[in-house]
Enzyme design. Structure first.
Site, PDB file in Angstrom:
ATOM      1  N   HIS A  84      33.470  33.921  57.026  1.00 47.81           N
ATOM      2  CA  HIS A  84      33.095  32.635  56.416  1.00 47.81           C
ATOM      3  C   HIS A  84      31.629  32.694  55.992  1.00 47.81           C
ATOM      4  O   HIS A  84      30.796  33.311  56.654  1.00 47.81           O
ATOM      5  CB  HIS A  84      33.310  31.491  57.413  1.00 47.81           C
ATOM      6  CG  HIS A  84      33.209  30.138  56.785  1.00 47.81           C
ATOM      7  ND1 HIS A  84      31.991  29.557  56.480  1.00 47.81           N
ATOM      8  CD2 HIS A  84      34.161  29.260  56.388  1.00 47.81           C
ATOM      9  CE1 HIS A  84      32.205  28.373  55.930  1.00 47.81           C
ATOM     10  NE2 HIS A  84      33.509  28.176  55.855  1.00 47.81           N
ATOM     11  N   GLU A 156      35.506  31.379  48.471  1.00 49.58           N
ATOM     12  CA  GLU A 156      34.689  30.190  48.667  1.00 49.58           C
ATOM     13  C   GLU A 156      33.310  30.434  48.061  1.00 49.58           C
ATOM     14  O   GLU A 156      32.460  31.058  48.693  1.00 49.58           O
ATOM     15  CB  GLU A 156      34.585  29.825  50.149  1.00 49.58           C
ATOM     16  CG  GLU A 156      34.371  31.001  51.101  1.00 49.58           C
ATOM     17  CD  GLU A 156      33.842  30.557  52.464  1.00 49.58           C
ATOM     18  OE1 GLU A 156      33.970  29.384  52.798  1.00 49.58           O
ATOM     19  OE2 GLU A 156      33.269  31.416  53.159  1.00 49.58           O
ATOM     20  N   GLY A 162      29.991  22.309  50.937  1.00 47.77           N
ATOM     21  CA  GLY A 162      29.223  21.228  51.538  1.00 47.77           C
ATOM     22  C   GLY A 162      28.151  20.646  50.629  1.00 47.77           C
ATOM     23  O   GLY A 162      27.334  19.845  51.071  1.00 47.77           O
TER      24      GLY A 162
END
Length: 242
Positions: A84, A156, A162
């Site tokens: 991630h 991503e 965010g």
């Protein structure tokens, strides 16, 4: 790093009541490690699977603060996120370490959710495909064809996580089309066609429909919206495209 075990248990109950028996698509939640026992207890009789946000690629040892695949399997977890962007950029995880995590997860029969993606600076410099290529080639090093079919890839773009910024459907599909093409070069077109590729980056009900209808997007890796009831709506949107 959201939700106490008590909060996670209550939220898992809401998911169980609304989408718990949904079996036409794969739904996985990856809570913080401390929340996993409570979440699994609530979801154990549903179709929703549970994974972890991170592992360390050893069975046990002097790795203070880390969690092993053995611990996760004992709890009943079936998936684990590897690579991630927050692990890469906040904690400095390298492609080599992520590769070790993926290989260890496969060895222990956990399904890796392998995250890749470029920063805003890399995209603006025209290096998106170069970054993705390095992350994929190094992240999948020494992983064979049978193993790679057990991996879920999640694209991503770091600049869209965010931030409220979202890659346009066309930007996301282009990048994910490149990923699929590269997988085809490495493992063959049949493997590429079967590979599940998710999009992650400020997904919410208002934009998910336009993303998931794209050719190369098979689903979503949901961040902030997975903490709210909007996650249920995202599942319902995804179901329309199966």
């Amino acid at each position: 790093m959201n939700k106490t075990p008590t909060e996670a248990k209550l939220f898992a109950g809401a998911l169980a009541a609304s989408i718990g028996m949904e079996d036409s698509l794969e739904v996985v939640v990856c809570p913080p490690s401390i929340d996993i026992p409570a979440v699994i207890d609530v979801l154990k009789d549903t179709k929703i699977k549970v994974g972890a946000q991170n592992i360390y690629p050893k069975e046990s040892g002097a790795f203070t603060g880390e969690i092993s695949t053995t611990m996760l399997k004992d709890l009943g977890a079936e998936y684990v996120i590897a690579g991630h962007s927050e692990r890469r950029h906040i904690f400095g995880e390298s492609n080599a370490l992520i590769n070790e995590k993926i290989k260890f997860a496969l060895k222990e029969n956990l399904t890796p959710i392998f995250c890749i993606g470029e920063t805003l600076e890399e995209r603006e410099a025209g290096r998106t495909f170069d970054v993705l290529r390095d992350q994929i080639i190094e992240g999948l090093r020494e992983i064979n064809t049978d193993e790679v079919l057990r991996i879920i890839v999640a694209y991503e773009p770091v600049w869209a996580i965010g931030t409220g910024k979202v890659a346009t459907p066309e930007q996301a599909d282009e990048a994910m089309g490149y990923v699929r093409k590269l997988i085809g070069e490495l493992y063959g077109q049949d493997v590429s066609d079967q590979m599940v590729i998710l999009y992650g980056g400020s997904i919410k009900p208002e934009n998910f429909d336009s993303l998931i209808k794209m050719e190369n997007i098979d689903g979503g890796l949901v961040g902030g919206a997975s903490l709210k009831e909007s996650f249920i709506e995202l599942v319902k949107i995804a179901k329309k495209y199966l």
